[in-house]
Design an enzyme around this catalytic site. Structure first.
Site, PDB file in Angstrom:
ATOM      1  N   VAL A 157       0.820  -1.218   0.000  1.00  0.00           N
ATOM      2  CA  VAL A 157       0.000   0.000   0.000  1.00  0.00           C
ATOM      3  C   VAL A 157       0.852   1.266   0.000  1.00  0.00           C
ATOM      4  O   VAL A 157       0.655   2.153  -0.833  1.00  0.00           O
ATOM      5  CB  VAL A 157      -0.981   0.011   1.202  1.00  0.00           C
ATOM      6  CG1 VAL A 157      -1.724   1.349   1.295  1.00  0.00           C
ATOM      7  CG2 VAL A 157      -1.988  -1.123   1.055  1.00  0.00           C
ATOM      8  N   GLY A 211      11.911   8.920 -12.654  1.00  0.00           N
ATOM      9  CA  GLY A 211      11.699   7.528 -12.282  1.00  0.00           C
ATOM     10  C   GLY A 211      10.434   7.276 -11.488  1.00  0.00           C
ATOM     11  O   GLY A 211      10.217   6.158 -10.994  1.00  0.00           O
ATOM     12  N   GLU A 214       6.143   5.177 -15.059  1.00  0.00           N
ATOM     13  CA  GLU A 214       6.601   4.238 -16.076  1.00  0.00           C
ATOM     14  C   GLU A 214       6.455   4.867 -17.463  1.00  0.00           C
ATOM     15  O   GLU A 214       5.798   5.889 -17.648  1.00  0.00           O
ATOM     16  CB  GLU A 214       5.772   2.952 -16.004  1.00  0.00           C
ATOM     17  CG  GLU A 214       5.829   2.236 -14.675  1.00  0.00           C
ATOM     18  CD  GLU A 214       7.165   1.580 -14.405  1.00  0.00           C
ATOM     19  OE1 GLU A 214       7.919   1.356 -15.383  1.00  0.00           O
ATOM     20  OE2 GLU A 214       7.460   1.305 -13.233  1.00  0.00           O
ATOM     21  N   LYS A 229      -5.000  -0.434  -4.272  1.00  0.00           N
ATOM     22  CA  LYS A 229      -4.620  -0.232  -2.865  1.00  0.00           C
ATOM     23  C   LYS A 229      -5.862  -0.033  -1.997  1.00  0.00           C
ATOM     24  O   LYS A 229      -5.894  -0.477  -0.837  1.00  0.00           O
ATOM     25  CB  LYS A 229      -3.673   0.962  -2.763  1.00  0.00           C
ATOM     26  CG  LYS A 229      -2.312   0.681  -3.404  1.00  0.00           C
ATOM     27  CD  LYS A 229      -1.429   1.910  -3.478  1.00  0.00           C
ATOM     28  CE  LYS A 229      -0.093   1.587  -4.130  1.00  0.00           C
ATOM     29  NZ  LYS A 229       0.763   2.778  -4.305  1.00  0.00           N
TER      30      LYS A 229
END
Length: 350
Positions: A157, A211, A214, A229
């Site tokens: 989570v 970073g 994606e 989550k």
């Protein structure tokens, strides 16, 4: 007796945990009574190696850093290579499987099969993969209990921030009526950068360069990551299983710089918020961009940080914030679970 560990998947997170175990070997032994022995590594890209007497962690990390196969490991007699992931789970002498493969969160695979195989073999699992918890929590938790093994998934989570361990342990005795949170660092970073003047496209590019996002950012920006989550929080903390489709979900792709500026001028902030709430009919959950008063604790959460607010019947509101990503932080979440595995094992021995 040392805990024998098999890594299933050996990317950045697995390597981060191994580095932590090496760096903190003395402290963990003295303070937690935790000693570890890495007996196997199996990675679909990096190959596999197994030695029941233990592997040299530094050599494993060196091979990984040099992008060489695990099968180049220099282990001498007793060293076996070529095992696939299921064989490394079933046929090695590992006590704990560290499951950190690349997994499709929609299906939970291959991590669901890895967890199932481990439990059936009487082995414990710690993982940072959301898929098994979001897709197969009831089945896998029941199987783990039947087999008397440990299943840890703290990092699913909020990475190394104990979003699950806190309510499960420290807040026990409370009924948690509602959970609200900023559960995706990528989108929070983008929104805070857009407040500074960047367009959506510029903020996304910057998040990718840093970073946080994606190459395909769909899971983050459409809210799917936060949705899964929310499913985990409902299943684990609210004890009410939900499916991803039960969670209404709107991402941030429709949020513009002008909308953020207008909100600020009115004393508001826009954040992508997950809300899980008990109702008379069960538990409802949603993920959507929400205008928050500037005085709201969630409104002040900056950048790639995550935060969660538990509304407790006894303790009142409990607010937790911290890193929601990062290799070291996620590696630490695995360490949390490993320490609790060892504590439980020690209690059983007594």
């Amino acid at each position: 007796m040392a805990v024998k560990i098999a890594f299933i998947g050996f990317g950045g997170v697995g390597q981060a945990l191994l580095q932590i175990l090496l760096d903190k070997e003395k402290e963990l032994r003295q303070e937690e009574g935790l000693e570890t022995s890495i007996v196997a590594v199996a990675d679909v890209m990096k190959g596999s190696v197994y030695n029941p007497g233990g592997l040299d962690g530094n050599q494993l990390l060196k091979l990984a850093s040099e992008k060489r196969s695990m099968e180049e490991y220099d282990g001498g007699p007793g060293t076996v290579t070529g095992l696939d992931s299921l064989a490394a789970i079933k046929e090695t002498n590992a006590d704990v499987i560290v499951e950190v493969t690349y997994t499709d969160v929609k299906t939970g695979q291959p991590a669901v099969d890895h967890c199932r195989a481990a439990f059936q073999a009487g082995k414990s699992v710690i993982t940072t993969n959301k898929g098994p918890v979001a897709v197969a929590y009831d089945e896998l938790s029941t199987l783990a209990e039947e087999k008397g093994v440990f299943w840890g998934f703290e990092g699913t989570v909020m990475s190394g921030t104990p979003a699950l361990r806190l309510p499960q342990e420290t807040l026990r005795g409370n009924t948690i009526e509602q959970i609200t949170g900023i559960l995706n660092g990528t989108t929070n970073y983008m929104l805070t950068e857009m407040e500074k003047g960047l367009t959506y496209e510029q903020a996304l590019e910057q998040a990718q360069n840093n970073g946080y996002a994606e190459a395909d950012p769909t899971s983050d920006v459409e809210g799917y990551d936060a949705r899964y989550k929310a499913v985990i929080l409902s299943s684990v903390i609210m004890k009410t299983p939900l499916k991803a489709d039960d969670v209404k979900c709107t991402g941030i792709t429709g949020v513009t710089r002008d909308m953020l500026t207008d909100a600020i001028e009115r004393g508001k902030r826009i954040r992508l918020v997950a809300k899980i709430k008990r109702t008379s009919e069960g538990v409802e959950a949603e993920v959507k961009p929400k205008e928050l008063d500037v005085s709201d604790q969630l409104a002040g959460v900056p950048g790639a940080t995550n935060a969660i607010l538990y509304e407790c019947d006894l303790a009142g509101p409990i607010f937790l914030t911290g890193a929601g990503a990062g290799l070291k932080e996620t590696g630490f979440s695995l360490l949390i679970d490993l320490i609790h595995f060892e504590r439980r094992r020690s209690m059983v021995k007594q």
